[in-house]
Every structure is written in C-alpha cells, then in structure tokens.
Design a protein around this motif. Structure first.
Motif, mmCIF file in Angstrom:
data_model
loop_
_atom_site.group_PDB
_atom_site.id
_atom_site.type_symbol
_atom_site.label_atom_id
_atom_site.label_comp_id
_atom_site.label_asym_id
_atom_site.label_seq_id
_atom_site.Cartn_x
_atom_site.Cartn_y
_atom_site.Cartn_z
ATOM 1 N N UNK A 354 42.184 108.068 44.579
ATOM 2 C CA UNK A 354 41.207 109.133 44.846
ATOM 3 C C UNK A 354 40.572 108.984 46.221
ATOM 4 N N UNK A 355 41.377 108.634 47.209
ATOM 5 C CA UNK A 355 40.871 108.530 48.592
ATOM 6 C C UNK A 355 39.604 107.712 48.672
ATOM 7 N N UNK A 356 39.652 106.522 48.172
ATOM 8 C CA UNK A 356 38.426 105.715 48.048
ATOM 9 C C UNK A 356 37.672 105.566 49.366
ATOM 10 N N UNK A 357 38.395 105.553 50.494
ATOM 11 C CA UNK A 357 37.721 105.418 51.784
ATOM 12 C C UNK A 357 36.679 106.511 52.005
ATOM 13 N N UNK A 358 36.931 107.679 51.410
ATOM 14 C CA UNK A 358 36.016 108.813 51.578
ATOM 15 C C UNK A 358 34.669 108.580 50.899
ATOM 16 N N UNK A 359 34.654 107.773 49.829
ATOM 17 C CA UNK A 359 33.404 107.657 49.067
ATOM 18 C C UNK A 359 32.993 106.206 48.740
ATOM 19 N N UNK A 360 33.858 105.247 49.098
ATOM 20 C CA UNK A 360 33.584 103.856 48.727
ATOM 21 C C UNK A 360 32.226 103.355 49.204
ATOM 22 N N UNK A 361 31.884 103.688 50.444
ATOM 23 C CA UNK A 361 30.610 103.203 50.972
ATOM 24 C C UNK A 361 29.433 103.936 50.316
ATOM 25 N N UNK A 362 29.643 105.202 49.961
ATOM 26 C CA UNK A 362 28.523 105.982 49.416
ATOM 27 C C UNK A 362 28.112 105.504 48.021
ATOM 28 N N UNK A 363 29.002 104.817 47.311
ATOM 29 C CA UNK A 363 28.616 104.281 45.991
ATOM 30 C C UNK A 363 28.095 102.851 46.100
ATOM 31 N N UNK A 364 27.930 102.386 47.326
ATOM 32 C CA UNK A 364 27.370 101.048 47.538
ATOM 33 C C UNK A 364 28.412 100.002 47.871
ATOM 34 N N UNK A 365 29.684 100.418 47.995
ATOM 35 C CA UNK A 365 30.758 99.451 48.242
ATOM 36 C C UNK A 365 30.739 98.902 49.659
ATOM 37 N N UNK A 366 31.007 97.610 49.779
ATOM 38 C CA UNK A 366 31.171 96.988 51.094
ATOM 39 C C UNK A 366 32.639 96.891 51.490
ATOM 40 N N UNK A 367 33.504 96.928 50.489
ATOM 41 C CA UNK A 367 34.940 96.915 50.742
ATOM 42 C C UNK A 367 35.621 97.522 49.536
ATOM 43 N N UNK A 368 36.813 98.044 49.759
ATOM 44 C CA UNK A 368 37.551 98.680 48.679
ATOM 45 C C UNK A 368 39.025 98.427 48.889
ATOM 46 N N UNK A 369 39.682 98.043 47.822
ATOM 47 C CA UNK A 369 41.127 97.845 47.870
ATOM 48 C C UNK A 369 41.796 99.169 48.197
ATOM 49 N N UNK A 370 42.870 99.103 48.966
ATOM 50 C CA UNK A 370 43.584 100.317 49.339
ATOM 51 C C UNK A 370 44.960 100.379 48.680
ATOM 52 N N UNK A 371 45.347 99.344 47.950
ATOM 53 C CA UNK A 371 46.708 99.276 47.394
ATOM 54 C C UNK A 371 46.721 98.540 46.058
ATOM 55 N N UNK A 372 47.880 98.555 45.421
ATOM 56 C CA UNK A 372 48.113 97.685 44.270
ATOM 57 C C UNK A 372 48.172 96.232 44.721
ATOM 58 N N UNK A 373 48.563 95.363 43.811
ATOM 59 C CA UNK A 373 48.476 93.929 44.095
ATOM 60 C C UNK A 373 49.532 93.460 45.098
ATOM 61 N N UNK A 374 49.102 92.630 46.018
ATOM 62 C CA UNK A 374 50.017 91.994 46.964
ATOM 63 C C UNK A 374 50.819 90.914 46.242
ATOM 64 N N UNK A 375 52.027 90.660 46.721
ATOM 65 C CA UNK A 375 52.796 89.509 46.240
ATOM 66 C C UNK A 375 53.117 88.621 47.424
ATOM 67 N N UNK A 376 53.504 87.407 47.129
ATOM 68 C CA UNK A 376 53.772 86.428 48.184
ATOM 69 C C UNK A 376 55.190 86.608 48.713
ATOM 70 N N UNK A 377 55.454 87.782 49.292
ATOM 71 C CA UNK A 377 56.775 88.021 49.872
ATOM 72 C C UNK A 377 56.608 88.861 51.128
#
Ligand code: GLA
Length: 546
Positions: A354-377
């Motif tokens: 849901x385009x978190x960058x557009x609203x992440x800070x407005x809900x009090x967020x200092x950072x927001x993940x932009x993807x699913x989980x990283x793997x060690x590859x």
C-alpha cells in the motif's frame, strides 16, 4: 468379505457435495504459551461449486472457485493483499478433511512475497528462515505450523480439519473485536532516528533460537568488536520472545527471556539500546502472541522494561483489519508508543504494501520495510537493493525506507558480494542492522561492517537516499548527495569483471578537479574530470567526491 469392506471404505471416501458445506476446524498447539491456534474453513456449496472463507488468528482469506468433481475437491484462497490466489485441494477420508496447497505454494498462511509490493521478488514473511525452528521447547507444533507455514501447509503433514457445524460462519472468537479505526491523522515527527538506525537484529541468524543468553553475548561482542563505537547501537530481539498474557492482559515473556527488564538494564549498561518485536494482529508471523487489542498496554510494558525500538510486523493482522484500516492500525501503535512515556523508535514491517512510503511517517513510523524478507544470497540481496531506486522521495532524517536487515557474515555470499551489500545499503541510507553471529565474525566481515568511511555515507546528516544515475546492462552508477559532496558507487552485477567509467559532471559535481576518495581502498585518487576503474564481478567501487 475383506474386499467388500475395502470397497465400501473406498466408496465412503467420496464426499457428497452437500457434506462439504459448513464450518471445518483444525487445531494446533500454540507457541510460547499462546492459546491453541485454530484455523477454520467455511464453505458455502451450490451444486458442485463452492465459495467460503479461511480464517484463523493469523490470517483471513477468501475461498473462491471451489469445485467438487467426484473425489477431487479444489479451490483457491486469496488474501486481501495478494494478487495471485493460492491453489488448494482437499481430500475427504470419511470424517476428516485434509487441506493442502497444490505445488507447494498453496499453503502460505502469511503475506505475499516482496514482488507484491512491486519490489524485488523474494520470500514472504511466512517462509522466513527458521520459522520452523521457532517452536519453544515443550510445545508441540504439528503439521503446517511445524513446517513454518500457515494454514494449508505446503510441506510437512497436511493439516486435518474436522467438521464442527453445518452452518458456514466466522466463529465468534475470531471476529474482530475493535471498533472501526478512524482514518490517519498525521502525527508530527518524534525526532528519533535522525540518521538510519544501526545495530543488530536476531532474526536472520537465530530466528527462534534467540534467548536472553545469546542476546547478552551479542551485546558483549558488539562492544568488544568495535561495532558499538562504529554506531551499531540497537540490539533488537525479533519474533519468538513472547508468551501469553496474564489475567490482567499484560504480555508475558516465554522461558527464553526470564527477565526482560534485567536484560534491558544489561544492554543499557553496555551503552547499547534494546529493541523488541510485535505486530498488530492476534499473533506474530511465527505464531506467537501479538498486540491486537492490547496496543497501549503493550507499549507501556515495553517502556517499563526499557525498550528503545519496536519492529511491528503485519503478518496475521489481515485476519482482523480491513485494507482501509491497515495504516490506521499502524497509527494506533504509533500513538501508543508516544503515550508510553519513553522514546521508542518505530519500525513498520509490512513488506512495502500500500505504498507505505506515502504514509509511513504520518503514522509515527521512523522506518518501514519496502520488501519481503531478504535471504543470504546474491540474487535476493541484489534484487531487493537495486530495486529501491524511486523511493528516495520518502527518505529523510527520522523517516527511512528499510530494504530489510543485513546478511553480511552469514556465509551465503562472498566478501566481494557482502561489500556490495554494505555499499548499496549505505548508498540507500538504509538502516544498517547486522544479522550475523557477532561472537564469531571473521576479520574480513569485521572489516566490511566496520568500514567507517562507508558507514559515514549511510549516516550522512543530510539523509538523502541515493539514486541510480546510469545503467548499462548489468553495470550501474549510483550517486548519493551528501551534506558535503556526493557519494558515487560503481556496481558490477555481471559475472565478469568490467571496466567502468564515471564523469563527475554526470553525478552533479561541477568542480574540474574535485577531491576523490576511494572508500574501500581507503586512499585518495587523482581523477580530474572522470574516473575509469575495473570493478570485480558482483563488486563495487565506492567513492566520495567533493
Ligand atoms: C517476518 C519478517 C521478518 C521476521 C519474521 C519473524 O517474516 O518480515 O523480518 O521478523 O517475520 O517471524
């Protein structure tokens, strides 16, 4: 006679269409003292077709395109945030219904992979490393849960359902209990995380094996290795610390964490800060107690323990909130943290939906993940990292895009690739949360994580996220404007070493003979006008130009 019985049994396994209609239940042991986990399917049958719903404390999905064809029962499940349905099949053995995913992907109980957010392909949280190992000693996890999957199980024993009612309905205990959430009212900045948070998080290496002892040891090693002094301040406990709640609804820690306040005191005594994990749903991604209905209470508990950082992971919250309530659900915790009386960095983990960058800070967020989980590859890291271009408009002091934690030192990439990982994350002004075993890190890994010149690019006060300037096939030039000067990275994603050239004019430097510093070679370079250099396969040359 025997044959006749076998024949009757076989015939008996075909499910008359009407018998599928109603509500089916699977029960699994809860984790870490959580209540028993229940997953319900209810089916509404018309002729040989059916629709319905799957609902559990960790998920909610529509059942669609159900077909009964003799013994073959097939259907699809679709979560509110998924664009592709999961293919499912069911088998009836006379009393029980076994439901499993088709082709190994049907059973995901959790959110979709990174691709769903239009970002890099990758695993969704449900398949996160070690979710299977997340079980607390003493709890019995069977079937899909044991396989680290959600309801429906793509591997492990297929979950078995018993019919509990001929009526198809959401069971009362899983109905949302909250009043519809108001829409977001933008919060002012909390003035925390003015540069991207740095520290360590337990998940990538330890998953369910994180416990008081290894957190303390990690804190010790972060100090003795020099990581703390290089800026790695947060020691973050990820999922699997939680137990149930006491009679007053207070969240409890499980036996791996006998005294969270004492642990916080210890971590603080080392000049470090302590982070914790929860989510807006009933349960966390690994199936432990989360904060639904207890947001203010949990925030106060964490503040009383001395918690400095919260990662708040969506996962199961689709079971209780609508799409419209997604951002408001994050604001609910944002407000709770502010009311807790303690400054707590707020990290949103909802995989970039849901385009978190557009609203992440407005809900009090200092950072927001932009993807699913990283793997060690290499593929996972590169797909995620190089796909962050375009999100730079959302980043700035106190508000960061989070392409997930570092895998540096976990063994799945070469040192060259880990240098690229470190460089790319620094160019992106990404949080630098190491995820390896700090106690046993090699000198070469230490050198990568402790490269102060590269860290300084990540931590630059201006807080700009870097952008791609040029892409020639698998060769990419990136720049990151700094408070003074500009960082430039030449990335070679190809299989072979390659000669790369950058002109200062193309990265916005107007001086004819700027000062050029090689941040991995730790040396000044004479390069008036432009710089040409050989970049190793999967490698990087990172420069500061001013
Ligand atoms: C999700 C998150 C991971 C980790 C696990 C814990 O998969 O994306 O980073 O927190 O949950 O269960």
């Amino acid at each position: 006679m025997r044959n006749l019985v076998a024949c009757i049994l076989l015939l008996g396994s075909a499910l008359p269409a009407a018998d599928l209609g109603g509500t089916w239940l699977m029960e699994q042991a809860g984790r870490g003292g959580s209540q028993v986990r229940k997953t319900y399917y209810y089916f509404k049958v018309e002729g040989n077709s059916f629709t319905g719903q799957m609902v559990s404390s960790t998920d909610s999905r529509k059942v669609q395109n159900g077909k009964i064809d003799g013994d073959t029962i097939t259907f699809e499940t679709l979560g509110a945030f998924n664009d592709r349905p999961n293919q499912m099949r069911a088998a009836f053995n006379g009393e029980e219904l076994t439901i499993s995913g088709v082709g190994g992907r049907g059973g995901r109980g959790g959110p979709p992979p990174a691709g769903a957010a239009g970002a890099a392909p990758g695993r969704g949280p449900a398949g996160a490393p070690g979710a299977a190992g997340a079980a607390i000693p003493g709890t019995v996890i069977t079937g899909a849960a044991a396989a680290g999957r959600g309801p429906g199980g793509g591997r492990g024993t297929p979950p078995v359902y018993k019919k509990i009612s001929a009526v198809a309905a959401i069971p009362a205990e899983l109905l949302p209990t909250h009043k519809p959430l108001p829409s977001v009212k933008p919060l002012p900045p909390n003035k925390l995380a003015l540069t991207p948070p740095m520290g360590w998080n337990s998940w990538n290496k330890f998953a369910g094996r994180v416990e008081d002892k290894n957190v303390r040891e990690m804190a010790d090693a972060i100090v003795s290795s020099g990581m703390r002094d290089a800026g790695y301040i947060y020691v973050n406990i990820d999922d699997t610390w939680e137990a149930g709640r006491d009679a007053n609804g207070n969240i409890l820690t499980n036996e791996k964490f006998p005294d969270m306040k004492a642990l916080a005191d210890y971590v603080h005594s080392k000049g470090l800060k302590l982070g914790i994990y929860s989510g807006p749903g009933r349960l966390t991604c690994a199936g432990y107690m989360a904060s639904y209905g207890h947001e203010e209470q949990d925030a106060k508990t964490w503040a009383a323990w001395g918690i400095d950082y919260l990662k708040y992971d969506w996962c199961a919250a689709s079971g209780v909130y609508t799409k419209e309530e997604h951002a408001p659900a994050y604001e609910k915790m944002g407000l709770a943290l502010r009311a807790s009386g303690r400054p707590i960095v707020y990290s949103l983990c909802q995989y970039g939906w849901l385009d978190v960058g557009e609203w992440g800070a407005s809900v009090g967020g200092n950072l927001w993940r932009t993807t699913g989980d990283i793997r060690d590859s290499w593929d996972s890291m590169a797909n995620i990292g190089f796909n962050q271009n375009g999100r730079e408009k959302y980043a700035g002091p106190g508000r960061w895009n989070d392409p997930d934690m570092l895998e540096i030192g976990n063994g799945g990439m070469t040192d060259t690739e880990y240098r690229t990982h470190m460089s790319l994350w620094s160019m992106l002004a990404a949080p630098l949360l190491a995820g390896h075993d700090v106690r046993t890190m090699s000198d070469s890994i230490k050198e990568i994580l402790l490269n102060k010149e590269v860290i300084a690019i990540d931590q630059d006060k201006a807080g700009h996220q870097g952008v791609r300037v040029r892409q020639d096939g698998e060769l990419e030039v990136w720049k990151k404007p700094l408070a003074q000067g500009v960082a430039v990275a030449l990335f070679n994603r190809s299989k072979d070493a390659a000669k790369m050239t950058v002109k200062w004019s193309e990265v916005g430097v107007t001086k004819k003979s700027p000062k050029v510093r090689d941040l991995w070679g730790h040396k000044d370079i004479k390069a008036p006008g432009e710089y040409a250099v050989e970049v190793p396969s999967h490698g990087v040359v990172m420069l500061k130009v001013n």
